[in-house]
Write a protein that holds these residues in place. Structure first.
Motif, short mmCIF file in Angstrom:
data_model
loop_
_atom_site.label_atom_id
_atom_site.label_comp_id
_atom_site.label_asym_id
_atom_site.label_seq_id
_atom_site.Cartn_x
_atom_site.Cartn_y
_atom_site.Cartn_z
N ARG A 216 39.11 50.06 14.32
CA ARG A 216 40.35 49.03 14.17
C ARG A 216 40.33 48.94 15.82
O ARG A 216 40.22 49.99 16.52
CB ARG A 216 41.58 49.98 13.76
N VAL A 217 40.80 47.58 16.26
CA VAL A 217 40.43 47.32 17.52
C VAL A 217 41.94 46.78 17.96
O VAL A 217 42.49 45.95 17.22
CB VAL A 217 39.40 46.21 17.80
N LYS A 218 42.41 47.33 18.96
CA LYS A 218 43.80 46.80 19.58
C LYS A 218 43.53 46.52 20.92
O LYS A 218 42.97 47.09 21.97
CB LYS A 218 44.57 48.01 19.63
N ALA A 219 44.00 45.10 21.43
CA ALA A 219 43.97 44.78 22.88
C ALA A 219 45.33 44.16 23.26
O ALA A 219 45.90 43.66 22.41
CB ALA A 219 42.71 43.52 22.72
N SER A 220 45.32 44.30 24.47
CA SER A 220 46.77 43.73 25.01
C SER A 220 46.87 43.54 26.56
O SER A 220 45.98 44.08 27.10
CB SER A 220 47.85 44.97 24.73
N LEU A 221 47.49 42.69 26.75
CA LEU A 221 48.15 42.38 28.14
C LEU A 221 49.27 42.96 28.76
O LEU A 221 50.10 43.17 27.92
CB LEU A 221 47.93 40.85 28.22
N SER A 222 49.19 43.24 29.99
CA SER A 222 50.47 43.81 30.49
C SER A 222 51.44 42.77 30.91
O SER A 222 51.07 41.62 30.89
CB SER A 222 50.37 44.57 32.05
#
Length: 107
Positions: A51-57
């Motif tokens: 499972r891959v989670k990516a995010s921006l601040s």
């Protein structure tokens, strides 16, 4: 693969894809996202699916919308079925104005 888990490059691709989606969804339509750098450390063999989670601040989100061009390091976590992170990845994405990109191509 040869050691019974997901291939290391497939995990890197998943991380790149997730970060690209996050950036691409947030870059204004007048701009294009470009992968600038990909750093991946292969820590351990993957157990099962990932499972891959990516995010921006919040700060990066504002910069993408206010600056005509720039780059951002996108946080990404790849977790396998056992809850471990088989890779540590850092993806740096840039964004440029579409008109600027066309001008360079035409020259």
């Amino acid at each position: 693969n040869h050691i019974g888990g997901l291939h290391a490059c497939s995990m890197a691709l998943a991380a790149e894809s997730a970060t690209g989606i996050v950036v691409g969804m947030n870059v204004p339509d007048t701009h294009i996202p470009l992968i600038k750098s990909m750093n991946v450390d292969f820590v351990k063999r993957c157990q099962g699916d990932i499972r891959v989670k990516a995010s921006l601040s919040d700060e990066d989100f504002v910069r993408i919308h206010e600056e005509d061009r720039g780059d951002v390091t996108v946080q990404v976590h790849v977790e396998d079925e056992s809850g471990n992170e088989p890779i540590k990845a850092e993806m740096i994405w840039a964004w440029v104005n579409k008109n600027r990109a066309r001008q360079k191509k035409d020259n």
